[in-house]
Design a protein around this motif. Structure first.
Motif, mmCIF file in Angstrom:
data_model
loop_
_atom_site.group_PDB
_atom_site.id
_atom_site.type_symbol
_atom_site.label_atom_id
_atom_site.label_comp_id
_atom_site.label_asym_id
_atom_site.label_seq_id
_atom_site.Cartn_x
_atom_site.Cartn_y
_atom_site.Cartn_z
ATOM 1 N N UNK A 531 15.775 14.657 50.407
ATOM 2 C CA UNK A 531 15.961 13.287 49.949
ATOM 3 C C UNK A 531 14.809 12.917 49.020
ATOM 4 N N UNK A 532 15.054 12.060 48.036
ATOM 5 C CA UNK A 532 14.018 11.748 47.047
ATOM 6 C C UNK A 532 12.922 10.853 47.613
ATOM 7 N N UNK A 533 11.863 10.701 46.828
ATOM 8 C CA UNK A 533 10.765 9.784 47.137
ATOM 9 C C UNK A 533 10.971 8.540 46.283
ATOM 10 N N UNK A 534 11.305 7.420 46.933
ATOM 11 C CA UNK A 534 11.672 6.208 46.193
ATOM 12 C C UNK A 534 10.962 5.015 46.811
ATOM 13 N N UNK A 535 10.178 4.318 45.996
ATOM 14 C CA UNK A 535 9.489 3.140 46.482
ATOM 15 C C UNK A 535 8.064 3.086 45.996
ATOM 16 N N UNK A 536 7.276 2.148 46.533
ATOM 17 C CA UNK A 536 5.900 1.990 46.065
ATOM 18 C C UNK A 536 5.031 3.180 46.424
ATOM 19 N N UNK A 537 4.181 3.582 45.489
ATOM 20 C CA UNK A 537 3.258 4.682 45.718
ATOM 21 C C UNK A 537 2.045 4.191 46.486
ATOM 22 N N UNK A 539 -0.819 5.116 45.935
ATOM 23 C CA UNK A 539 -1.995 5.081 45.072
ATOM 24 C C UNK A 539 -2.350 3.651 44.663
ATOM 25 N N UNK A 540 -1.448 2.677 44.936
ATOM 26 C CA UNK A 540 -1.719 1.294 44.570
ATOM 27 C C UNK A 540 -1.098 0.368 45.603
ATOM 28 N N UNK A 541 -1.925 -0.303 46.380
ATOM 29 C CA UNK A 541 -1.446 -1.181 47.444
ATOM 30 C C UNK A 541 -0.740 -2.414 46.899
ATOM 31 N N UNK A 542 -0.896 -2.710 45.619
ATOM 32 C CA UNK A 542 -0.298 -3.915 45.039
ATOM 33 C C UNK A 542 1.089 -3.666 44.470
ATOM 34 N N UNK A 543 1.592 -2.457 44.610
ATOM 35 C CA UNK A 543 2.959 -2.175 44.195
ATOM 36 C C UNK A 543 3.164 -2.048 42.710
ATOM 37 N N UNK A 544 2.090 -1.797 41.945
ATOM 38 C CA UNK A 544 2.243 -1.677 40.491
ATOM 39 C C UNK A 544 2.703 -0.294 40.070
ATOM 40 N N UNK A 545 2.648 0.671 40.983
ATOM 41 C CA UNK A 545 3.128 2.023 40.696
ATOM 42 C C UNK A 545 4.270 2.331 41.657
ATOM 43 N N UNK A 546 5.450 2.578 41.100
ATOM 44 C CA UNK A 546 6.640 2.859 41.899
ATOM 45 C C UNK A 546 7.125 4.273 41.597
ATOM 46 N N UNK A 547 7.776 4.896 42.586
ATOM 47 C CA UNK A 547 8.249 6.270 42.458
ATOM 48 C C UNK A 547 9.770 6.343 42.523
ATOM 49 N N UNK A 548 10.344 7.212 41.716
ATOM 50 C CA UNK A 548 11.752 7.604 41.820
ATOM 51 C C UNK A 548 11.788 9.091 41.495
ATOM 52 N N UNK A 549 11.360 9.914 42.469
ATOM 53 C CA UNK A 549 11.023 11.320 42.240
ATOM 54 C C UNK A 549 11.772 12.250 43.189
ATOM 55 N N UNK A 550 11.702 13.546 42.837
ATOM 56 C CA UNK A 550 12.073 14.647 43.744
ATOM 57 C C UNK A 550 13.518 14.564 44.204
ATOM 58 N N UNK A 551 14.436 14.434 43.260
ATOM 59 C CA UNK A 551 15.855 14.384 43.600
ATOM 60 C C UNK A 551 16.475 15.764 43.798
ATOM 61 N N UNK A 567 14.498 -1.261 42.141
ATOM 62 C CA UNK A 567 14.273 -2.467 41.339
ATOM 63 C C UNK A 567 14.570 -3.725 42.153
ATOM 64 N N UNK A 568 15.640 -3.724 42.949
ATOM 65 C CA UNK A 568 15.935 -4.904 43.759
ATOM 66 C C UNK A 568 14.859 -5.131 44.821
ATOM 67 N N UNK A 569 14.377 -4.052 45.427
ATOM 68 C CA UNK A 569 13.306 -4.166 46.404
ATOM 69 C C UNK A 569 12.045 -4.725 45.750
ATOM 70 N N UNK A 570 11.755 -4.259 44.589
ATOM 71 C CA UNK A 570 10.568 -4.658 43.831
ATOM 72 C C UNK A 570 10.618 -6.139 43.465
ATOM 73 N N UNK A 582 17.396 2.706 53.965
ATOM 74 C CA UNK A 582 16.396 2.780 52.902
ATOM 75 C C UNK A 582 15.136 3.488 53.365
ATOM 76 N N UNK A 583 14.828 3.410 54.661
ATOM 77 C CA UNK A 583 13.623 4.068 55.178
ATOM 78 C C UNK A 583 13.672 5.578 54.982
ATOM 79 N N UNK A 584 14.859 6.138 54.843
ATOM 80 C CA UNK A 584 14.982 7.586 54.620
ATOM 81 C C UNK A 584 14.445 8.007 53.265
ATOM 82 N N UNK A 585 14.254 7.056 52.351
ATOM 83 C CA UNK A 585 13.745 7.362 51.013
ATOM 84 C C UNK A 585 12.264 7.053 50.867
ATOM 85 N N UNK A 586 11.654 6.457 51.862
ATOM 86 C CA UNK A 586 10.274 5.988 51.790
ATOM 87 C C UNK A 586 9.323 7.130 51.424
#
Length: 601
Positions: A531-537, A539-551, A567-570, A582-586
Motif C-alpha cells: 500500500x502507498x505512503x499517503x499523508x503528511x511527512x 519531516x515537518x510537523x506543520x504539514x507543509x510536506x505531504x507524501x503520495x509515494x510508493x504505489x 488533498x481533502x484531508x489537508x 485511511x489509516x492503512x495509507x498512513x
C-alpha cells in the motif's frame, strides 16, 4: 409521491417538494449568500433520499459561487433507492440536468461505506455514506459549514434523531455551522442544544406549523479546532500518475500548483503502455476491500472524464478475469468466492467469463489502460511540468513557507507534495526508509490468440489482447539495488522469456512461433504491505510536506484515490475514506522498518 412503507412516512413533506427543500434547507442556511464569498464550502445531510436537496444546492452553487471555489457534500442513507427509481423521481421533480445525470451514472452499488460521486462541471464532490447514521458519521473526517437535517419523522425513525447522531454532527461542525430541518420536535431541539447548537423555531413550510433552524457554537469546555489554512501555491514533485493526480485534485479545489520532474510527464513507471486496473481483494480484510472499491470507482471516473474531455480512447480492453493458475491463485479464488461478492464490494461476477478452465473471478469494471496516454491527458488539464530535479527542501522555521532547490535556484511555496515514486531526487524523509524498488518488464508479442471476448486475462502474469493478434504480457518483478536505474539498463531478453513462460497458460501463448515485438521496463517503488505512503511527512510537523509515494504496481488502482484523500484531508474537507481505512495509507505505519519487498500476488 414516494412513500417508505417500513417507516410509514413519505419522502416529501408537501406537494411542492422543490419549494419545501428551497425554504427548509437552502434558505434556512442562507446558502446563496454564503456561496458568493467562499473559497471552500461543505454541506452535510442526514438523509439522502432522492438527492433533491443536494441537487438544488448544486444549482445554487453553480449560480453564486466564485469560479475557483469548491463544494464538498456529505450525505447519509441507510436505505438507498434503486437507480431506476432515482431516474423516475428526478424526471418527476424536473431534475434531469447534468448534475442529476452525473449522480445516476456514478451511483454506487448497495455496499455499506463511503462512496464518491464527482460533479466536475460544478466543481463539487459528493461523499455518499450508505449505512446507519451514527456509525457512519463516526468514521467521517472533515468540517461541515451547513447541515440539512432530513430523514423520516423522528417518531418513526429514532435511529436518525438521537443524541449519538447529534454528537457526531457537532464533532464535524465548523464554528458557526448552521442547520435547517423540517421537524420541530421538542426532543430534537433539546438534543441539538445539548451538543452545542443554538436553536430557533420558525414558521414551517406549507401547512406545517413550525420547523427548526440554528447554528453551532462549540462548548467552552471543548474549543473548536482551528480550520486548516488552505495553501495557495503548492509544488508537486513528480509528473507520474500520483503527482498528476495530486495536482489535478489541488487545482480542482482552487489551489495553484507547479510540477517538477526532470523526466517530464510519465517519464518513469507511469509511462507504462498497457496497465491493468484490477482490485486487490481479501476475503477477510474489510478495509482493504473498501480501498479497492473506492480506488476502482475513482480511477474509472477519472478516465471517463478525461475521455469525454479529450475525445481520446484511453482504455485498451474492458473486463478482467483473474484465473487461479498457481496453488496460491486457486486458494485466493476459492476464498473470495466463499466470502461472496457482497463482502468484497460487488466487484466480481462469480458467473463471469474466463478464457481457460481454471477457477476464476471476473471483474466487469476492470480495465486495461494506456497509462502513458492517461498521464498525458491528465497533464493536459494542468500547468506544464518543469523539467527540473528537486534536490533539497528547506523548511522555513516559524513561517508557512517551503523552499525548493533545483539546479536553477530556490523558489518558495506554501507546501509541497512528494509524488515521485521512491522519493528519489528529493531529500529523504523518515518514511522513505521503508521503500524499496523493483523493476517490472513487459513484453509485446505477436501470437495466434483465440477470440475469448477481448477482456484481460490475469493469473500468473497478465495478457492484454489486441484485435490485431498482438498482446502485451507481463510483468516481471525484479528487485533493484535502489532508485535511479536507467530504463535502458533494465531491458533484458531473460525477462521477455520469463513473461512468455509465466503466461504459457493463456491460449495461443504456448505456441513456439510466438514472436517478441517490443518490450518496456519501469522501476517501481514499493513497501512491505503493497500500500502507498499517503499523508503528511514526519519531516515537518506543520504539514507543509505531504507524501503520495510508493504505489508499486498498483498506482492505477490507488494513486487517483490517494490524491483525492490527501488533498481533502489537508484542506479539512470531507474525506473519501473512513478513518480506519485511511489509516492503512498512513506514512507513519512503517516507522523504523527496513526496506523490504516480496513477489506480489
Amino acid at each position: 409521491m414516494p412513500f417508505a412503507v417500513d417507516y410509514g412516512d413519505g419522502y416529501f413533506g408537501s406537494r411542492q417538494p422543490r419549494a419545501e427543500a428551497q425554504e427548509v434547507f437552502l434558505e434556512a442556511n442562507s446558502l446563496p449568500e454564503r456561496f458568493s464569498g467562499c473559497r471552500h464550502f461543505a454541506i452535510g445531510e442526514t438523509g439522502f433520499g432522492t438527492g433533491l436537496n443536494l441537487l438544488l444546492a448544486l444549482e445554487q452553487w453553480r449560480r453564486h459561487a466564485p469560479s475557483d471555489a469548491f463544494l464538498s457534500l456529505l450525505s447519509l442513507e441507510a436505505h438507498p433507492l434503486s437507480p431506476e427509481d432515482l431516474a423516475t423521481l428526478h424526471q418527476h421533480l424536473g431534475l434531469d440536468d447534468a448534475d442529476s445525470r452525473a449522480l445516476r451514472a456514478q451511483y454506487p452499488p448497495p455496499v455499506p461505506g463511503l462512496h464518491r460521486i464527482e460533479f466536475p462541471g460544478a466543481r463539487a464532490t459528493l461523499t455518499l455514506g450508505l449505512g446507519d447514521a451514527a456509525p457512519m458519521l463516526a468514521g467521517v473526517r472533515g468540517r461541515i459549514d451547513a447541515w440539512f437535517l432530513d430523514g423520516f419523522a423522528p417518531r418513526s425513525n429514532p435511529a436518525l434523531w438521537n443524541t449519538g447522531v447529534f454528537r457526531q454532527i457537532a464533532r464535524l461542525s465548523a464554528p458557526g455551522a448552521t442547520f435547517g430541518t423540517y421537524t420541530a420536535a421538542g426532543q430534537v431541539r433539546r438534543d441539538l442544544e445539548g451538543v452545542g447548537f443554538t436553536v430557533r423555531r420558525v414558521p414551517g413550510h406549507g401547512r406545517k406549523r413550525e420547523r427548526l433552524t440554528g447554528a453551532f457554537h462549540a462548548p467552552s469546555a471543548e474549543p473548536a479546532t482551528p480550520a486548516p489554512q488552505a495553501p495557495r501555491h503548492v509544488a508537486v514533485v513528480g509528473a507520474g500518475l500520483a503527482g498528476l493526480s495530486s495536482a489535478h485534485a489541488l487545482e480542482r479545489r482552487g489551489i495553484r500548483t507547479t510540477l517538477f520532474d526532470p523526466a517530464g510527464v510519465a517519464g518513469g513507471a507511469s509511462g507504462n503502455p498497457a496497465a491493468v486496473l484490477l482490485p486487490n481483494l481479501h476475503p477477510r480484510d474489510a478495509d482493504l476491500n473498501r480501498l479497492a472499491l473506492a480506488g476502482m470507482r475513482r480511477t474509472r471516473t477519472l478516465i471517463n472524464e478525461l475521455e469525454a474531455h479529450t475525445g481520446e480512447v484511453l482504455r485498451l480492453a474492458s473486463g478482467v478475469a483473474f484465473h487461479g493458475i498457481s496453488a496460491h491463485g486457486k486458494k485466493r479464488v476459492t476464498r473470495l468466492l466463499k466470502a461472496g461478492s457482497e463482502a468484497t464490494g460487488v466487484l466480481f461476477d462469480p458467473a463471469g467469463p474466463g478464457c481457460t478452465d481454471a477457477p476464476h473471478l471476473y471483474y466487469p469494471e476492470g480495465l486495461a489502460v494506456d497509462m502513458a496516454a492517461l498521464c498525458r491527458a491528465l497533464a493536459g488539464t494542468l500547468p506544464a511540468p518543469r523539467a527540473e530535479a528537486v534536490t533539497h527542501i528547506h523548511l522555513t522555521p516559524g513561517q508557512d513557507a517551503v523552499q525548493l532547490e533545483t539546479e536553477y535556484g530556490r523558489e518558495s511555496f506554501d507546501a509541497v507534495v512528494l509524488a515521485n515514486g521512491a522519493g528519489q531526487g528529493a531529500p529523504l524523509s523518515p518514511e522513505h526508509g521503508a521503500v524499496s524498488t523493483v523493476t517490472g518488464q513487459m513484453t509485446r508479442v505477436a501470437a495466434t490468440l483465440p477470440d475469448w471476448g477481448g477482456f484481460v486475462a490475469t493469473g500468473q502474469g497478465y495478457c492484454i489482447p489486441s484485435p490485431d493478434q498482438t498482446a502485451w504480457i507481463g510483468a516481471t518483478y525484479r528487485r533493484t539495488q535502489g532508485p535511479g536505474i536507467r530504463q535502458a539498463d533494465t531491458l533484458l531478453a531473460t525477462d521477455d522469456a520469463a513473461n512468455l513462460r509465466h503466461l504459457a497458460w493463456v491460449p495461443g501463448l504456448d505456441d513456439p512461433a510466438t514472436q517478441v515485438l517490443d518490450h518496456w521496463a519501469g522501476e517501481r517503488a514499493v513497501v512491505r504491505d503493497r500500500l502507498p505512503l499517503v499523508g503528511p511527512s514526519r519531516m515537518d510537523a506543520r504539514g507543509r510536506v505531504q507524501l503520495n509515494l510508493a504505489h508499486g504496481s498498483r498506482g492505477l488502482l490507488y494513486a487517483p484515490l490517494a490524491a483525492e484523500w490527501l488533498v481533502d484531508h489537508w484542506l479539512g474537507l470531507i474525506e473519501p475514506l473512513e478513518t480506519t481505512t485511511a489509516a492503512r495509507l498512513d506514512p507513519a505505519r512503517h516507522a523504523g522498518q527496513a526496506p523490504g519487498a516480496s513477489d506480489e500476488a
